[in-house]
Write a protein that holds these residues in place. Sequence first.
Motif, PDB file in Angstrom:
ATOM      1  N   THR A  30      15.568 -30.248   0.967  1.00  0.00           N
ATOM      2  CA  THR A  30      14.140 -30.551   1.065  1.00  0.00           C
ATOM      3  C   THR A  30      13.330 -29.301   0.748  1.00  0.00           C
ATOM      4  O   THR A  30      12.361 -29.349   0.002  1.00  0.00           O
ATOM      5  N   PHE A  31      13.741 -28.172   1.318  1.00  0.00           N
ATOM      6  CA  PHE A  31      13.022 -26.923   1.080  1.00  0.00           C
ATOM      7  C   PHE A  31      13.002 -26.563  -0.402  1.00  0.00           C
ATOM      8  O   PHE A  31      11.956 -26.250  -0.966  1.00  0.00           O
ATOM      9  N   LEU A  32      14.144 -26.597  -1.048  1.00  0.00           N
ATOM     10  CA  LEU A  32      14.218 -26.232  -2.462  1.00  0.00           C
ATOM     11  C   LEU A  32      13.396 -27.180  -3.333  1.00  0.00           C
ATOM     12  O   LEU A  32      12.701 -26.752  -4.254  1.00  0.00           O
ATOM     13  N   GLY A  33      13.455 -28.467  -3.028  1.00  0.00           N
ATOM     14  CA  GLY A  33      12.681 -29.450  -3.779  1.00  0.00           C
ATOM     15  C   GLY A  33      11.188 -29.282  -3.574  1.00  0.00           C
ATOM     16  O   GLY A  33      10.402 -29.348  -4.522  1.00  0.00           O
ATOM     17  N   LEU A  34      10.785 -29.055  -2.329  1.00  0.00           N
ATOM     18  CA  LEU A  34       9.359 -28.862  -2.043  1.00  0.00           C
ATOM     19  C   LEU A  34       8.829 -27.591  -2.684  1.00  0.00           C
ATOM     20  O   LEU A  34       7.705 -27.569  -3.184  1.00  0.00           O
ATOM     21  N   LYS A  35       9.614 -26.538  -2.687  1.00  0.00           N
ATOM     22  CA  LYS A  35       9.161 -25.290  -3.299  1.00  0.00           C
ATOM     23  C   LYS A  35       8.932 -25.495  -4.799  1.00  0.00           C
ATOM     24  O   LYS A  35       7.924 -25.060  -5.343  1.00  0.00           O
ATOM     25  N   ALA A  36       9.844 -26.189  -5.466  1.00  0.00           N
ATOM     26  CA  ALA A  36       9.668 -26.483  -6.891  1.00  0.00           C
ATOM     27  C   ALA A  36       8.447 -27.368  -7.111  1.00  0.00           C
ATOM     28  O   ALA A  36       7.648 -27.135  -8.033  1.00  0.00           O
ATOM     29  N   TYR A  37       8.282 -28.379  -6.263  1.00  0.00           N
ATOM     30  CA  TYR A  37       7.135 -29.290  -6.364  1.00  0.00           C
ATOM     31  C   TYR A  37       5.823 -28.532  -6.183  1.00  0.00           C
ATOM     32  O   TYR A  37       4.878 -28.698  -6.956  1.00  0.00           O
ATOM     33  N   MET A  38       5.756 -27.677  -5.156  1.00  0.00           N
ATOM     34  CA  MET A  38       4.526 -26.939  -4.876  1.00  0.00           C
ATOM     35  C   MET A  38       4.228 -25.929  -5.982  1.00  0.00           C
ATOM     36  O   MET A  38       3.062 -25.704  -6.314  1.00  0.00           O
ATOM     37  N   ASN A  39       5.256 -25.328  -6.568  1.00  0.00           N
ATOM     38  CA  ASN A  39       5.035 -24.405  -7.676  1.00  0.00           C
ATOM     39  C   ASN A  39       4.430 -25.119  -8.882  1.00  0.00           C
ATOM     40  O   ASN A  39       3.603 -24.551  -9.593  1.00  0.00           O
ATOM     41  N   THR A  40       4.820 -26.348  -9.112  1.00  0.00           N
ATOM     42  CA  THR A  40       4.225 -27.139 -10.191  1.00  0.00           C
ATOM     43  C   THR A  40       2.817 -27.583  -9.813  1.00  0.00           C
ATOM     44  O   THR A  40       1.889 -27.499 -10.615  1.00  0.00           O
ATOM     45  N   LEU A  41       2.661 -28.028  -8.583  1.00  0.00           N
ATOM     46  CA  LEU A  41       1.364 -28.529  -8.115  1.00  0.00           C
ATOM     47  C   LEU A  41       0.269 -27.474  -8.210  1.00  0.00           C
ATOM     48  O   LEU A  41      -0.860 -27.781  -8.603  1.00  0.00           O
ATOM     49  N   ILE A  42       0.577 -26.233  -7.880  1.00  0.00           N
ATOM     50  CA  ILE A  42      -0.434 -25.172  -7.861  1.00  0.00           C
ATOM     51  C   ILE A  42      -1.087 -24.979  -9.226  1.00  0.00           C
ATOM     52  O   ILE A  42      -2.256 -24.641  -9.315  1.00  0.00           O
ATOM     53  N   SER A  43      -0.361 -25.249 -10.290  1.00  0.00           N
ATOM     54  CA  SER A  43      -0.923 -25.020 -11.621  1.00  0.00           C
ATOM     55  C   SER A  43      -1.374 -26.293 -12.328  1.00  0.00           C
ATOM     56  O   SER A  43      -1.981 -26.215 -13.396  1.00  0.00           O
TER      57      SER A  43
END
Length: 90
Positions: A30-43
């Motif tokens: 969950t952590f790894l997936g959320l980090k990737a998701y949030m990195n995409t979301l920010i931009s």
Amino acid sequence: MIDWAEVNFIIGTNPDNFIEIKFDQKSEDTFLGLKAYMNTLISTHEVICQFNLRRVIKFWGYKDTKHMYFMLAPPWLKFNPGMSYAGILN
């Protein structure tokens, strides 16, 4: 955040006036997936881009025993990236 409907989260502000997105920590996956998701979301998210919100690197993907944190700061908020957010560390 309909993509992560099974993960509980809260969005609010903290004492340093950062926008705090706090997720329940379910697993390392969950952590790894959320980090990737949030990195995409920010931009790519329209509202984040419209308000020029920037990530607070020190607390981008910060984990404690129960939660994962992603913090954003508006452009008018001046802060020292080296300073600790006391509320999260207490």
